[in-house]
Write a protein that holds these residues in place. Structure first.
Motif, PDB file in Angstrom:
ATOM      1  N   GLY A  59      -2.539   1.951   5.099  1.00  0.00           N
ATOM      2  CA  GLY A  59      -1.510   2.900   5.481  1.00  0.00           C
ATOM      3  C   GLY A  59      -2.115   4.152   6.096  1.00  0.00           C
ATOM      4  O   GLY A  59      -3.332   4.340   6.148  1.00  0.00           O
ATOM      5  N   ARG A  83      -5.955   1.757  11.185  1.00  0.00           N
ATOM      6  CA  ARG A  83      -5.037   0.788  10.598  1.00  0.00           C
ATOM      7  C   ARG A  83      -5.734  -0.385   9.925  1.00  0.00           C
ATOM      8  O   ARG A  83      -5.158  -1.057   9.058  1.00  0.00           O
ATOM      9  CB  ARG A  83      -4.127   0.261  11.717  1.00  0.00           C
ATOM     10  CG  ARG A  83      -3.004  -0.638  11.264  1.00  0.00           C
ATOM     11  CD  ARG A  83      -2.061   0.042  10.313  1.00  0.00           C
ATOM     12  NE  ARG A  83      -1.328   1.132  10.920  1.00  0.00           N
ATOM     13  CZ  ARG A  83      -0.444   1.883  10.274  1.00  0.00           C
ATOM     14  NH1 ARG A  83      -0.194   1.655   8.986  1.00  0.00           N
ATOM     15  NH2 ARG A  83       0.169   2.867  10.892  1.00  0.00           N
ATOM     16  N   GLN A  87      -5.180   6.335   4.642  1.00  0.00           N
ATOM     17  CA  GLN A  87      -5.832   5.575   3.572  1.00  0.00           C
ATOM     18  C   GLN A  87      -7.190   5.012   3.973  1.00  0.00           C
ATOM     19  O   GLN A  87      -7.948   4.561   3.113  1.00  0.00           O
ATOM     20  CB  GLN A  87      -4.931   4.426   3.113  1.00  0.00           C
ATOM     21  CG  GLN A  87      -3.680   4.861   2.363  1.00  0.00           C
ATOM     22  CD  GLN A  87      -2.844   3.677   1.928  1.00  0.00           C
ATOM     23  OE1 GLN A  87      -2.796   2.649   2.613  1.00  0.00           O
ATOM     24  NE2 GLN A  87      -2.173   3.806   0.802  1.00  0.00           N
ATOM     25  N   TYR A 130       0.798  -1.232   0.000  1.00  0.00           N
ATOM     26  CA  TYR A 130       0.000   0.000   0.000  1.00  0.00           C
ATOM     27  C   TYR A 130       0.829   1.281   0.000  1.00  0.00           C
ATOM     28  O   TYR A 130       0.295   2.372   0.181  1.00  0.00           O
ATOM     29  CB  TYR A 130      -1.003   0.015   1.152  1.00  0.00           C
ATOM     30  CG  TYR A 130      -0.455  -0.152   2.549  1.00  0.00           C
ATOM     31  CD1 TYR A 130       0.337   0.825   3.155  1.00  0.00           C
ATOM     32  CD2 TYR A 130      -0.782  -1.271   3.307  1.00  0.00           C
ATOM     33  CE1 TYR A 130       0.799   0.693   4.449  1.00  0.00           C
ATOM     34  CE2 TYR A 130      -0.332  -1.424   4.610  1.00  0.00           C
ATOM     35  CZ  TYR A 130       0.462  -0.433   5.179  1.00  0.00           C
ATOM     36  OH  TYR A 130       0.918  -0.578   6.470  1.00  0.00           O
ATOM     37  N   ILE A 131       2.134   1.181  -0.205  1.00  0.00           N
ATOM     38  CA  ILE A 131       2.961   2.387  -0.274  1.00  0.00           C
ATOM     39  C   ILE A 131       2.861   2.961  -1.691  1.00  0.00           C
ATOM     40  O   ILE A 131       3.072   2.240  -2.666  1.00  0.00           O
ATOM     41  CB  ILE A 131       4.434   2.074   0.039  1.00  0.00           C
ATOM     42  CG1 ILE A 131       4.554   1.368   1.398  1.00  0.00           C
ATOM     43  CG2 ILE A 131       5.271   3.348   0.005  1.00  0.00           C
ATOM     44  CD1 ILE A 131       4.122   2.182   2.567  1.00  0.00           C
TER      45      ILE A 131
END
Length: 287
Positions: free
Chosen positions: A249, A279, A252, A195-196
């Motif tokens: 993330g 989270r 998000q 998810y980066i």
């Protein structure tokens, strides 16, 4: 002059702390325990004993590797997650305490199913989430799925290490594609996807950027590629009333909540980690 285990530990801790490494006490202890083959209890028991020159030199060498940026989990080849000691290699992400929020919610969802619940750990990596569920909900059946053969190898090692072979199965699967027939009829799907955002990979701490697998980090231009694919293509793999849980993330959660609602998920909610950061995002299929 010979050094005691305590002196070697204190020296390693001092060097790690001076370098700004988080948790220098834990990491120094793990290095000493690994080199000496001691459990934590044995480490504390034997602090005043003297180490051999070979042991001292190996501790110094592993401390140097850590100071150069290599994560201690890769140095010693294992790490703890949710009470389990798991094998790790550079083919999988190091299990992190943030991900224990996902494991906790998956355990609660599996227990709520009752009976022989079926659980899928998608994008499993080391298998840490699915194995935590299996260890804490012994009546459930768990599948660990990942697209990386290296990750699948680590998953199989960890199934054996945890003694969960009668409860846990490992299957190769691409989370961006529709599920294969063997990957249907789950009560719970837990997923910690990459998810980066792609452009942010190079800004990560060197211990992550230079050592951990980029394919397990890179979530596309905005970090949401896997969430789009999974919410649209994998909801059919859930039984009626089944629940999909994502780790997300920072910042998000609201985007992932929106994607889940747009794809027909209900009872969408988010859960914070120990720092108050949202989270985990969860949603269910009810029709």
């Amino acid at each position: 002059m010979a050094s005691t285990y305590n002196n070697l530990y204190l020296d390693a801790r001092r060097q790690l702390k001076a370098a700004g490494i988080p948790n220098p006490q834990l990491e120094a202890r793990e290095i000493v325990c690994y080199v000496t083959g001691k459990s934590r209890e044995e480490f504390f028991r034997d602090l005043t004993l003297y180490a051999t020159g070979a042991v001292e030199e190996q501790i110094l060498e592993l401390t140097r590797r850590r100071l150069q940026g290599e994560p201690v989990a890769y140095i010693i080849g294992e790490w703890e997650f949710y009470g389990l000691t798991l094998d790790v290699s550079r083919e999988v992400l190091i299990p992190r305490i943030d991900t224990e929020v996902l494991a906790e919610q998956a355990i609660l969802a599996a227990r709520a199913c009752g009976g022989e619940c079926r659980v899928l750990d998608l994008c499993a990596g080391s298998g840490c989430v699915g194995l935590a569920v299996a260890a804490n909900v012994p009546e459930c059946k768990v599948v660990l799925a990942d697209n990386s053969e290296g990750a699948m190898r680590v998953c199989r090692q960890n199934v054996r290490r945890c003694g969960l072979g009668g409860q846990v199965l490992c299957l190769t699967a691409d989370a961006k594609l529709p599920p294969l027939p063997a990957l249907w009829d789950f009560d719970v799907i837990a997923c910690n996807p990459p998810y980066i955002p792609s452009a942010d990979i190079l800004t990560l701490d060197s211990s992550v950027r230079d050592y951990e697998p980029h394919e397990a980090l890179d979530g596309g231009a905005d970090g949401l590629d896997f969430y789009r694919a999974i919410t649209s293509r994998w909801k059919g793999a859930l039984r009626l009333g089944g629940r999909l849980l994502f780790e997300v993330g920072i910042d998000q959660a609201h985007d992932v909540e929106r994607l889940m609602r747009e794809n027909g998920f209900e009872d969408v909610q988010s859960f914070p980690d120990t720092q108050g950061i949202l989270r985990v995002v969860s949603g269910s299929i009810n029709e």
